[in-house]
Design a protein around this motif. Sequence first.
Motif, short mmCIF file in Angstrom:
data_model
loop_
_atom_site.label_atom_id
_atom_site.label_comp_id
_atom_site.label_asym_id
_atom_site.label_seq_id
_atom_site.Cartn_x
_atom_site.Cartn_y
_atom_site.Cartn_z
N CYS A 15 -32.25 -19.31 16.32
CA CYS A 15 -31.18 -19.28 17.30
C CYS A 15 -30.39 -17.98 17.13
O CYS A 15 -30.03 -17.61 16.02
CB CYS A 15 -30.26 -20.49 17.10
N GLU A 22 -24.87 -23.47 25.89
CA GLU A 22 -23.55 -24.05 26.10
C GLU A 22 -23.02 -23.72 27.50
O GLU A 22 -22.41 -24.56 28.15
CB GLU A 22 -22.58 -23.52 25.03
N PHE A 29 -24.63 -29.17 24.61
CA PHE A 29 -24.79 -28.13 23.60
C PHE A 29 -23.46 -27.49 23.24
O PHE A 29 -22.58 -27.34 24.08
CB PHE A 29 -25.73 -27.03 24.11
N VAL A 31 -22.12 -24.10 20.42
CA VAL A 31 -22.60 -23.04 19.53
C VAL A 31 -21.46 -22.61 18.60
O VAL A 31 -20.85 -21.57 18.80
CB VAL A 31 -23.14 -21.84 20.34
N MET A 35 -26.80 -23.19 17.53
CA MET A 35 -26.75 -24.23 18.54
C MET A 35 -26.86 -25.59 17.90
O MET A 35 -27.66 -25.79 16.99
CB MET A 35 -27.89 -24.04 19.54
#
Length: 75
Positions: A15, A22, A29, A31, A35
């Motif tokens: 990631c 997001e 989601f 972050v 994530m």
Amino acid sequence: MAITRVWLDESENECTMCGACEAACDAVFEVPEKMVVKANADLSLENEIKEAADGCPVGVIAIEFDHSGKRDYPV
């Protein structure tokens, strides 16, 4: 088909914390560093979750449908 699981799959890439997931679906989601899928996320938001997966520049969002036990989307 119903989404039954969404997770961070870093088996091939990591990631990058870009926040695209997001931005696409902040109900599922976030972050903070990498994530994460929110606890009790609403997995019925199928279009938004797929949009987040499609928009991930490194492809680390994995989606399972109907308890298949594997990554079904994206493949």
